[in-house]
Motif scaffolding. Structure first.
Motif, PDB file in Angstrom:
ATOM      1  N   GLU A 177     -16.701  30.281  41.042  1.00  0.00           N
ATOM      2  CA  GLU A 177     -17.956  31.012  41.166  1.00  0.00           C
ATOM      3  C   GLU A 177     -17.936  32.549  41.291  1.00  0.00           C
ATOM      4  O   GLU A 177     -18.936  33.216  41.325  1.00  0.00           O
ATOM      5  CB  GLU A 177     -19.005  30.312  42.170  1.00  0.00           C
ATOM      6  N   LEU A 178     -16.734  33.044  41.391  1.00  0.00           N
ATOM      7  CA  LEU A 178     -16.488  34.490  41.687  1.00  0.00           C
ATOM      8  C   LEU A 178     -17.013  35.182  40.201  1.00  0.00           C
ATOM      9  O   LEU A 178     -16.546  34.680  39.235  1.00  0.00           O
ATOM     10  CB  LEU A 178     -15.198  34.895  42.075  1.00  0.00           C
ATOM     11  N   THR A 179     -17.613  36.234  40.592  1.00  0.00           N
ATOM     12  CA  THR A 179     -17.652  37.370  39.447  1.00  0.00           C
ATOM     13  C   THR A 179     -16.314  37.861  38.892  1.00  0.00           C
ATOM     14  O   THR A 179     -15.235  37.902  39.808  1.00  0.00           O
ATOM     15  CB  THR A 179     -18.760  38.383  39.658  1.00  0.00           C
ATOM     16  N   PRO A 180     -16.313  38.574  37.899  1.00  0.00           N
ATOM     17  CA  PRO A 180     -15.033  39.194  37.437  1.00  0.00           C
ATOM     18  C   PRO A 180     -14.904  40.540  38.275  1.00  0.00           C
ATOM     19  O   PRO A 180     -13.730  40.638  38.818  1.00  0.00           O
ATOM     20  CB  PRO A 180     -15.511  39.699  36.216  1.00  0.00           C
ATOM     21  N   ALA A 181     -15.816  41.068  39.030  1.00  0.00           N
ATOM     22  CA  ALA A 181     -15.782  42.304  40.085  1.00  0.00           C
ATOM     23  C   ALA A 181     -15.118  41.591  41.346  1.00  0.00           C
ATOM     24  O   ALA A 181     -14.253  42.298  41.900  1.00  0.00           O
ATOM     25  CB  ALA A 181     -16.914  42.702  40.287  1.00  0.00           C
TER      26      ALA A 181
END
Length: 207
Positions: free
Chosen positions: A118-122
């Motif tokens: 669920e983490l974003t690329p950033a």
């Protein structure tokens, strides 16, 4: 650290009474405590701070974000109070309050999210970059021989706080798993967390 011949005082060096302050048998505050029993040659490691971990006093009772989640609350504190060693835009690095080894860090996204997917690329980028920097800082401060790096996903996988993702960075040294953790289920930490945080923060590499 293992004991070696000569590590403990013998003969004339043990001339003080076991019941007197400065006794090699008992800490000063216990030397005159009523009911301590007959002195013996064993040293005791008193770790009452671990009762909070054993009793689960700091474990959140809810999976929701907010002040009830330690990983949400920590970034609202000062670096020193929160034991934070570095902050990035989307994640931060913090000392484990109940470390396996000295310098045991966790890299945590600010956002209250449970699963790595669920983490974003950033967020993925900041978690990875802080992990690299944590390794560099620990090597500078304490010359770690290796590291265990990983995250437990879900309660069934051993996550203590499963609702807020966190990656462990555990420094390792040759011989760090000795009879204390194997037989006594006890880790010996030779340095206060506040001192460890200050050393790591000072040695943290910059981008």
């Amino acid at each position: 650290m293992t004991d070696r011949p000569g590590d403990h005082p013998t003969g004339a060096e043990q001339s003080s009474s076991p019941e007197s302050p400065g006794s090699p048998y008992l800490p000063d505050e216990l030397a005159e405590q009523d009911g301590v029993g007959v002195p013996d040659p064993f040293l005791r490691l008193w770790t009452p701070h671990r009762m909070a971990y054993i009793a689960g006093e700091n474990k959140p009772t809810s999976t929701e974000a907010g002040s009830g989640c330690p990983f949400c609350r920590i970034p609202t504190l000062s670096d020193a109070d929160g034991l934070i060693t570095a902050r990035a835009d989307a994640a931060y690095a913090v000392l484990n309050l109940y470390p396996y080894n000295p310098g045991h860090l966790m890299v945590v996204p600010y956002r209250h999210v449970a699963d790595y997917t669920e983490l974003t690329p950033a967020e993925v980028g900041d978690v990875a970059r802080l992990t690299q920097q944590a390794m560099e800082a620990v090597r500078i401060v304490s010359s770690a021989h290796g590291f265990n790096i990983g995250m437990n996903q879900g309660v069934i996988a051993g996550a203590g706080i499963a609702a807020h993702l966190h990656q462990h960075v555990v420094p390792r040294w040759g011989g760090d798993t000795n009879f204390m953790p194997v037989i006594g289920q006890t880790k010996v930490l030779p340095q206060l967390l506040s001192d460890t945080r200050a050393l790591l923060a000072k040695s943290w590499p910059t981008d």
